[in-house]
Enzyme design. Structure first.
Site, PDB file in Angstrom:
ATOM      1  NE  ARG A  12       3.559   0.154   0.218  1.00  0.00           N
ATOM      2  CZ  ARG A  12       4.428  -0.565  -0.967  1.00  0.00           C
ATOM      3  NH1 ARG A  12       4.520  -1.533  -0.888  1.00  0.00           N
ATOM      4  NH2 ARG A  12       5.933   0.020  -1.306  1.00  0.00           N
TER       5      ARG A  12
ATOM      6  CD  GLU B 187       5.397  -3.009   6.437  1.00  0.00           C
ATOM      7  OE1 GLU B 187       4.469  -3.371   6.023  1.00  0.00           O
ATOM      8  OE2 GLU B 187       7.076  -3.167   5.605  1.00  0.00           O
TER       9      GLU B 187
ATOM     10  N   GLY C 253      -3.567  -5.395 -10.524  1.00  0.00           N
ATOM     11  CA  GLY C 253      -3.204  -5.023 -11.432  1.00  0.00           C
ATOM     12  C   GLY C 253      -2.430  -5.789 -12.144  1.00  0.00           C
ATOM     13  NE  ARG C 254       1.816  -2.983 -13.958  1.00  0.00           N
ATOM     14  CZ  ARG C 254       2.157  -1.468 -14.143  1.00  0.00           C
ATOM     15  NH1 ARG C 254       2.617  -1.068 -15.604  1.00  0.00           N
ATOM     16  NH2 ARG C 254       2.096  -0.782 -13.345  1.00  0.00           N
ATOM     17  CB  ILE C 255       1.490  -7.973  -8.148  1.00  0.00           C
ATOM     18  CG1 ILE C 255       2.634  -7.116  -8.950  1.00  0.00           C
ATOM     19  CG2 ILE C 255       2.145  -8.943  -7.412  1.00  0.00           C
ATOM     20  CD1 ILE C 255       3.238  -6.030  -7.523  1.00  0.00           C
TER      21      ILE C 255
ATOM     22  CG  HIS D 189       7.044  -5.087   2.697  1.00  0.00           C
ATOM     23  ND1 HIS D 189       6.837  -3.412   3.695  1.00  0.00           N
ATOM     24  CD2 HIS D 189       7.291  -4.835   1.480  1.00  0.00           C
ATOM     25  CE1 HIS D 189       7.003  -2.589   2.193  1.00  0.00           C
ATOM     26  NE2 HIS D 189       6.657  -4.079   1.367  1.00  0.00           N
TER      27      HIS D 189
ATOM     28  CB  ILE E  27       1.946 -10.088  -1.128  1.00  0.00           C
ATOM     29  CG1 ILE E  27       1.176  -9.616  -2.339  1.00  0.00           C
ATOM     30  CG2 ILE E  27       2.126 -11.042  -0.470  1.00  0.00           C
ATOM     31  CD1 ILE E  27       1.352 -10.241  -3.461  1.00  0.00           C
TER      32      ILE E  27
END
Ligand code: DGY
Length: 331
Positions: free
Chosen positions: A240, A269, A156-158, A287, A238
């Site tokens: 989930r 978490e 995706g964008r990241i 996170h 990074i």
């Protein structure tokens, strides 16, 4: 006439609360405690909107107990805390906070990759413990970053932001796997080559996970996948918690079946698997991939925009279940 009521479920920038207060009667959570579900339900009574941060689970039980609720606005791009089907079935809109965190999160993904490959945490702990007595030819020798193969799972964008950093900044060869392939233009821009997941696992020197959490993605990286990776490889998560089988990863790190991992997210978490805490070849962060003040402000602003826009004009900026809007308009 009294204003509609909204709940801000966690502490957030005072300016965000002030903007909401221009339109709504706002209840806040100044102590920033993570309310248990029963408490959240109690506080949601009479509220038409809630500002959430990704930690609050919005499910059928909660929705049934809060029949006045019309919108849940997440200050996060991920929205796996929402049971979207249950929300849609009840006509409750969900919104997330995409785009505004893309570059910041990609920066962090790259930072974690660098810290992991170059053993920053491990060597700093060594220094702080007073163990550094001399220079040695192979002391904390890590893995090369420039010119290596960067693998990205979830484009995706990241993911694209990380690919650009790797390809253009560090001369890395970029391979990726994703549910759907990017357009040729985007592939060229990211200098990224689409490969099957097996090839991604086998060829990446550094594998970065950036895919959204869905039940289908649960343990996308487990013992079998780790076994396919190079023994010199690093893994960065990074995305989930739950996408990686943390117990299997801790075991692989302990046995040096992969070289190192950098983790910003964890299964269950803020608890962290105890075995991850005891292996040296892992960089652990709580996170914080999107945590710069400017980006967190932009994320909060977008969640506020969504609440105000939806509750005043019916037109939120970033809905995750736009079917609810269609139904409201009788489409
Ligand atoms: C997100 O936006 O989904 C992040 O994980 C929360 O900072």
């Amino acid at each position: 006439m009294s204003k509609p009521q909204v709940l801000v479920a966690r502490a957030v920038f005072p300016e965000a609360v002030a903007r909401l207060s221009e339109h709504f009667e706002v209840e806040t959570n100044d102590s920033d405690e993570l309310w248990p579900k029963a408490e959240l339900i109690r506080r949601l009574q009479g509220k038409v909107g809630v500002f959430t941060t990704g930690s609050e689970r919005i499910d059928a039980e909660l929705l049934d107990a809060c029949p006045q609720l019309r919108i849940c606005a997440n200050m996060a791009v991920g929205f796996n805390n929402f049971d979207v089907d249950a929300m849609t079935a009840r006509g409750v809109l969900g919104t997330n906070a995409p785009d505004v965190l893309t570059e910041t999160t990609a920066d962090f993904g790259f930072a974690l990759l660098m810290a992991t490959a170059r053993r920053i945490t491990e060597s700093e702990l060594f220094l702080r413990a007073g163990q550094w007595t001399k220079w040695s030819f192979d002391m904390f020798a890590g893995a090369e970053v420039h010119g290596s193969t960067l693998g990205i799972l979830g484009m995706g964008r990241i993911g694209q932001g990380i690919a650009r950093r790797g390809a253009h900044g560090f001369g890395m060869k970029v391979v990726y796997h994703n549910r759907s392939r990017l357009s040729p233009e985007l592939e060229a821009d990211c200098k990224a080559r689409y490969v099957a997941k097996d090839e991604l696992l086998r060829t990446a020197d550094h594998l970065v996970l950036v895919l959204p959490y869905t039940p289908a993605n649960h343990h996308s990286i487990g013992a079998d996948e780790l076994a396919q990776m190079k023994p010199t490889a690093t893994l960065v998560n990074i995305a989930r918690g739950g996408i990686v089988d943390d117990a299997a990863l801790a075991q692989a790190l302990k046995e040096r079946r992969i070289a190192a991992a950098g983790l910003d997210v964890f299964e269950g978490e803020p608890r962290v698997h105890p075995d991850l805490l005891s292996v040296p070849n892992v960089v652990l962060t709580p996170h914080i991939a999107s945590a710069t003040i400017a980006t967190r402000r932009a994320m909060a602003d977008l969640a506020v925009d969504n609440l105000i826009a939806f509750l005043t004009t019916g037109q939120p900026r970033t809905p995750v279940n736009p079917q609810v809007l269609g139904r409201m308009r009788g489409q």
